[in-house]
Design a protein around this motif. Structure first.
Motif, mmCIF file in Angstrom:
data_model
loop_
_atom_site.group_PDB
_atom_site.id
_atom_site.type_symbol
_atom_site.label_atom_id
_atom_site.label_comp_id
_atom_site.label_asym_id
_atom_site.label_seq_id
_atom_site.Cartn_x
_atom_site.Cartn_y
_atom_site.Cartn_z
ATOM 1 N N ILE A 225 1.246 -3.387 16.352
ATOM 2 C CA ILE A 225 2.413 -3.680 17.195
ATOM 3 C C ILE A 225 3.575 -2.756 16.841
ATOM 4 N N LEU A 226 3.778 -2.511 15.541
ATOM 5 C CA LEU A 226 4.869 -1.635 15.120
ATOM 6 C C LEU A 226 4.650 -0.208 15.605
ATOM 7 N N GLU A 227 3.403 0.275 15.580
ATOM 8 C CA GLU A 227 3.116 1.630 16.055
ATOM 9 C C GLU A 227 3.355 1.763 17.552
ATOM 10 N N ARG A 228 3.249 0.662 18.263
ATOM 11 C CA ARG A 228 3.434 0.702 19.713
ATOM 12 C C ARG A 228 4.891 0.561 20.128
ATOM 13 N N HIS A 229 5.722 -0.022 19.246
ATOM 14 C CA HIS A 229 7.069 -0.373 19.698
ATOM 15 C C HIS A 229 8.210 0.114 18.801
ATOM 16 N N SER A 230 7.948 0.431 17.540
ATOM 17 C CA SER A 230 9.048 0.741 16.623
ATOM 18 C C SER A 230 9.152 2.233 16.322
ATOM 19 N N HIS A 231 10.279 2.823 16.700
ATOM 20 C CA HIS A 231 10.537 4.227 16.388
ATOM 21 C C HIS A 231 10.830 4.395 14.897
ATOM 22 N N LEU A 232 11.462 3.396 14.297
ATOM 23 C CA LEU A 232 11.757 3.455 12.869
ATOM 24 C C LEU A 232 10.469 3.445 12.055
ATOM 25 N N TYR A 233 9.539 2.603 12.435
ATOM 26 C CA TYR A 233 8.263 2.533 11.717
ATOM 27 C C TYR A 233 7.532 3.870 11.790
ATOM 28 N N MET A 234 7.501 4.488 12.977
ATOM 29 C CA MET A 234 6.802 5.761 13.135
ATOM 30 C C MET A 234 7.507 6.880 12.369
ATOM 31 N N PHE A 235 8.848 6.805 12.318
ATOM 32 C CA PHE A 235 9.607 7.796 11.549
ATOM 33 C C PHE A 235 9.247 7.708 10.070
ATOM 34 N N LEU A 236 9.227 6.485 9.538
ATOM 35 C CA LEU A 236 8.894 6.294 8.127
ATOM 36 C C LEU A 236 7.443 6.689 7.850
ATOM 37 N N GLN A 237 6.555 6.358 8.778
ATOM 38 C CA GLN A 237 5.144 6.706 8.614
ATOM 39 C C GLN A 237 4.960 8.223 8.548
ATOM 40 N N ASN A 238 5.628 8.942 9.440
ATOM 41 C CA ASN A 238 5.522 10.402 9.458
ATOM 42 C C ASN A 238 6.165 11.028 8.226
ATOM 43 N N ALA A 239 7.316 10.467 7.816
ATOM 44 C CA ALA A 239 8.013 10.998 6.643
ATOM 45 C C ALA A 239 7.167 10.825 5.386
ATOM 46 N N LEU A 240 6.557 9.657 5.229
ATOM 47 C CA LEU A 240 5.712 9.413 4.061
ATOM 48 C C LEU A 240 4.478 10.309 4.070
ATOM 49 N N ALA A 241 3.941 10.566 5.267
ATOM 50 C CA ALA A 241 2.769 11.443 5.372
ATOM 51 C C ALA A 241 3.120 12.861 4.923
ATOM 52 N N LYS A 242 4.309 13.340 5.315
ATOM 53 C CA LYS A 242 4.735 14.687 4.920
ATOM 54 C C LYS A 242 4.963 14.767 3.415
ATOM 55 N N ILE A 243 5.588 13.716 2.864
ATOM 56 C CA ILE A 243 5.823 13.692 1.416
ATOM 57 C C ILE A 243 4.493 13.676 0.667
ATOM 58 N N GLY A 244 3.560 12.852 1.148
ATOM 59 C CA GLY A 244 2.246 12.775 0.515
ATOM 60 C C GLY A 244 1.507 14.093 0.565
ATOM 61 N N TYR A 245 1.625 14.791 1.699
ATOM 62 C CA TYR A 245 0.956 16.086 1.840
ATOM 63 C C TYR A 245 1.525 17.099 0.846
ATOM 64 N N LYS A 246 2.862 17.157 0.746
ATOM 65 C CA LYS A 246 3.478 18.121 -0.166
ATOM 66 C C LYS A 246 3.140 17.795 -1.619
ATOM 67 N N LEU A 247 3.092 16.502 -1.947
ATOM 68 C CA LEU A 247 2.725 16.116 -3.306
ATOM 69 C C LEU A 247 1.287 16.513 -3.622
ATOM 70 N N SER A 248 0.396 16.359 -2.633
ATOM 71 C CA SER A 248 -1.007 16.716 -2.862
ATOM 72 C C SER A 248 -1.159 18.206 -3.105
ATOM 73 N N VAL A 249 -0.348 19.007 -2.390
ATOM 74 C CA VAL A 249 -0.401 20.458 -2.594
ATOM 75 C C VAL A 249 0.096 20.811 -3.991
ATOM 76 N N ILE A 250 1.185 20.125 -4.422
ATOM 77 C CA ILE A 250 1.757 20.401 -5.743
ATOM 78 C C ILE A 250 0.806 19.964 -6.859
ATOM 79 N N LEU A 251 0.233 18.761 -6.707
ATOM 80 C CA LEU A 251 -0.607 18.204 -7.765
ATOM 81 C C LEU A 251 -2.001 18.822 -7.801
ATOM 82 N N LYS A 252 -2.579 19.035 -6.613
ATOM 83 C CA LYS A 252 -3.947 19.547 -6.558
ATOM 84 C C LYS A 252 -4.002 21.062 -6.460
ATOM 85 N N GLY A 253 -2.896 21.661 -6.034
ATOM 86 C CA GLY A 253 -2.922 23.098 -5.819
ATOM 87 C C GLY A 253 -3.690 23.413 -4.555
ATOM 88 N N LYS A 254 -4.539 24.411 -4.621
ATOM 89 C CA LYS A 254 -5.313 24.824 -3.457
ATOM 90 C C LYS A 254 -6.434 23.821 -3.235
#
Length: 408
Positions: A225-254
């Motif tokens: 329901i939140l994915e269908r109606h909440s812009h705030l939820y999608m913003f936080l979801q996307n922001a966390l995904a970007k942070i997680g991706y950058k952390l994985s690059v830093i921690l795992k390298g290539k």
């Protein structure tokens, strides 16, 4: 006041304050920074769902559905439409098979860039080309998401030539050679072209296509329901995904490397194959894909010339080429590559050399796009250019074709 009663009162006050702040943030995002929420219009990624414009084709794997208008999520972050005419082409009017009696025809072939993925009907490359060429010409859009050089060849020889185009434009993209090695695309069997031990191209013209078993599903039906109606939820979801991706690059390298030993049947993603053509040092797999790519192009060019039409080859630069240096380096790190390992102009060079050797017109976009690169990146990332980018491509194509006196 009893401690428990005070605690409850403070908890209610805190909860109301949090809800108020969340509501303010939700309203702010909706007004000034709307997010892509999940609805029926965001299901375009699943082309196996026939409501999104595609269906099985016995001739070239899959094709666009005739007489359909469906909802899409556009690069501007609003709903738009994609309309297919009576022949399944993304056009606003119906057409007849055979030679047009009162207009010359330009047939546009290619993948999702030619089709206009993520663009409203009047924001596509074909729409702008039609405006520029005017009433004396008719622009036929044969583009379809996921098409490679093989699909384009099959669709022209089986369908496109029946409309007797005067000019055929193939809008190639850097993942086209890699797409040749796919065995299926989102549930649809692909044409399979190979090169035998003598270096001859083995075609798929007599190949029987089918639909692979695929569990019907859509992002909408699986969403919350939140994915269908909440812009705030999608913003936080996307922001966390970007942070997680950058952390994985830093921690795992290539994370992994494009391996030449990968089996040809392995379903490599478009992101993999789009990187192939900008690598300074190719893998064996890239070389093999390029051999097939250019051999199919030879067949296509010859078929077009046999039909007394003019062939135009244009290369679309990948949108990732215009990201800033930091984002580009993060992107390349996924493939065990560095910024110095790639040459962004290589796809243009390859196709320019090919076009010159075959005496066909080549239209590059990279240098002119680079001069004003941020203007063509969509507000909501779709992996494709926004309307301004399509309009710029149309201007470059039109001017180049006009200068060569192709249109008379």
């Amino acid at each position: 006041m009893a401690p428990l009663k005070k605690f409850r009162k403070d908890l209610v006050a805190l909860s109301l304050s949090v809800l108020f702040i969340l509501a303010v943030l939700e309203v702010f995002l909706r007004l000034f920074y709307p997010q892509v929420i999940i609805d029926e219009c965001t299901d375009g990624d699943y082309i196996h769902i026939e409501g999104n414009g595609y269906t099985f084709s016995k001739d070239f794997g899959w094709t666009t559905i005739p007489n359909q208008t469906h909802c899409i999520w556009t690069d501007k972050g609003v709903h738009g439409t994609a309309t297919h005419n009576n022949k399944g082409l993304r056009m606003n009017h119906d057409i007849l098979v055979g030679k047009s009696q009162d207009k010359k025809r330009i047939a546009l072939f290619g993948d999702s860039f030619a089709y206009g993925y993520g663009n409203d009907q009047n924001d596509t490359l074909s729409f702008y080309l039609q405006q520029m060429f005017g009433d004396g010409w008719e622009l036929l859009n044969f583009g379809a998401s996921g098409y490679g050089t093989d699909n384009v060849y099959m669709r022209y020889t089986k369908e496109g030539r029946l409309y007797h185009p005067d000019v055929v434009v193939f809008l190639t993209y850097s993942n086209d050679p890699g797409n040749i090695l796919f065995t299926e695309y989102q549930g649809y069997a692909k044409p399979i072209f190979k090169v035998n031990s003598k270096g001859n191209l083995i075609t798929a013209e007599n190949q029987k296509f089918g639909v692979h078993p695929l569990q019907p599903r859509t992002r909408y039906l699986e969403s919350t329901i939140l994915e269908r109606h909440s812009h705030l939820y999608m913003f936080l979801q996307n922001a966390l995904a970007k942070i997680g991706y950058k952390l994985s690059v830093i921690l795992k390298g290539k994370t992994y490397k494009i391996d030449p030993s990968i089996r040809l049947s392995h379903p490599l993603g478009p992101e993999d194959s789009s990187v192939w053509l900008i690598m300074k040092n190719y893998t064996n797999l890239t070389d093999y894909a390029l051999i097939i790519h250019f051999k199919i192009l030879d067949r296509l060019v010859q078929e077009v010339k046999n039909d007394n039409a003019t062939f135009v080859l244009a290369n679309v630069p990948g949108l990732y080429l215009f990201n800033d240096r930091e984002n580009m380096e993060s992107f390349l790190a996924e493939f065990d590559l560095h910024y110095d390992d790639v040459d962004f102009t290589k796809p243009d060079k390859l196709h320019a050399d090919y076009a010159k050797s075959r005496d066909v017109l080549f239209v590059p976009f990279y240098e002119k796009f680079k001069a004003n690169q941020t203007a063509y990146i969509p507000k909501f990332y779709t992996g494709h250019y926004n309307g301004e980018g399509n309009q710029k491509m149309a201007e470059i194509l039109y001017e180049k074709i006009r200068m060569e006196n192709i249109i008379g």
